[in-house]
Design a protein around this motif. Structure first.
Motif, mmCIF file in Angstrom:
data_model
loop_
_atom_site.group_PDB
_atom_site.id
_atom_site.type_symbol
_atom_site.label_atom_id
_atom_site.label_comp_id
_atom_site.label_asym_id
_atom_site.label_seq_id
_atom_site.Cartn_x
_atom_site.Cartn_y
_atom_site.Cartn_z
ATOM 1 N N GLN A 45 55.620 -17.025 -54.239
ATOM 2 C CA GLN A 45 56.488 -18.062 -53.697
ATOM 3 C C GLN A 45 55.897 -19.455 -53.846
ATOM 4 O O GLN A 45 56.609 -20.436 -53.790
ATOM 5 N N ARG A 46 54.607 -19.565 -54.006
ATOM 6 C CA ARG A 46 53.955 -20.878 -54.101
ATOM 7 C C ARG A 46 52.831 -20.854 -55.144
ATOM 8 O O ARG A 46 51.651 -20.788 -54.813
ATOM 9 N N PRO A 47 53.201 -20.883 -56.404
ATOM 10 C CA PRO A 47 52.186 -20.808 -57.458
ATOM 11 C C PRO A 47 51.294 -22.036 -57.543
ATOM 12 O O PRO A 47 50.204 -21.972 -58.091
ATOM 13 N N SER A 48 51.737 -23.162 -56.992
ATOM 14 C CA SER A 48 50.887 -24.350 -57.049
ATOM 15 C C SER A 48 49.624 -24.175 -56.207
ATOM 16 O O SER A 48 48.613 -24.814 -56.488
ATOM 17 N N HIS A 49 49.663 -23.306 -55.193
ATOM 18 C CA HIS A 49 48.456 -23.060 -54.401
ATOM 19 C C HIS A 49 47.391 -22.384 -55.258
ATOM 20 O O HIS A 49 46.216 -22.743 -55.183
ATOM 21 N N LEU A 50 47.803 -21.414 -56.063
ATOM 22 C CA LEU A 50 46.842 -20.726 -56.923
ATOM 23 C C LEU A 50 46.293 -21.658 -57.994
ATOM 24 O O LEU A 50 45.077 -21.810 -58.141
ATOM 25 N N PHE A 51 47.195 -22.302 -58.744
ATOM 26 C CA PHE A 51 46.736 -23.164 -59.828
ATOM 27 C C PHE A 51 46.037 -24.411 -59.293
ATOM 28 O O PHE A 51 45.159 -24.954 -59.959
ATOM 29 N N GLY A 52 46.413 -24.857 -58.115
ATOM 30 C CA GLY A 52 45.736 -25.993 -57.507
ATOM 31 C C GLY A 52 44.307 -25.662 -57.134
ATOM 32 O O GLY A 52 43.387 -26.462 -57.357
ATOM 33 N N ARG A 53 44.102 -24.465 -56.561
ATOM 34 C CA ARG A 53 42.732 -24.055 -56.223
ATOM 35 C C ARG A 53 41.869 -23.922 -57.461
ATOM 36 O O ARG A 53 40.716 -24.349 -57.475
#
Length: 126
Positions: A45-53
């Motif tokens: 639901q929130r891929p930016s959290h993964l790629f952001g980390r």
């Protein structure tokens, strides 16, 4: 008192395969499966959290490599300074690319799922 149990002679069967099934290949497959499950349970639901980390971690590595190159330049060691400066710039660019990839994935997730709610509530209590 006899409990009614007897000792039966057992036959020991020698191992057919001398190789264990639990090796590095199984460990790698298990880690990949674990990563896939973690991705689908936490970051769908929130891929930016993964790629952001990932991007921020790579950015910090690039920043510290850049600081290392400044250290080499201060002490007039130009060959390692050029190499570490190139590596630092490379990791900084890869970090920015990962962060922007997360933003693009977030936009695509939003566009794909804007008509359906992220979860369903069967019954509301209280």
């Amino acid at each position: 008192m006899d409990s009614g149990s007897r000792k039966c002679p057992s036959r020991i069967i020698p191992a057919v395969r001398e190789k264990s099934k639990y090796g590095s290949e199984r460990l790698i497959r298990g880690l990949l499966d674990f990563g896939t499950v973690m991705y689908f349970t936490r970051y769908v639901q929130r891929p930016s959290h993964l790629f952001g980390r990932i991007g921020v971690s790579v950015e910090f590595f690039g920043f510290f490599t850049f600081l290392l190159s400044l250290f080499f330049i201060c002490y007039k060691m130009y060959t390692p300074a050029g190499i570490s400066l190139s590596i630092g710039i490379f990791f900084a660019l890869m970090g920015f690319q990962s962060i922007f990839l997360g933003l693009v994935a977030e936009m695509l997730t939003f566009l794909h799922r804007r008509d359906e709610p992220p979860y369903f509530v069967n019954e509301r209590l209280g």
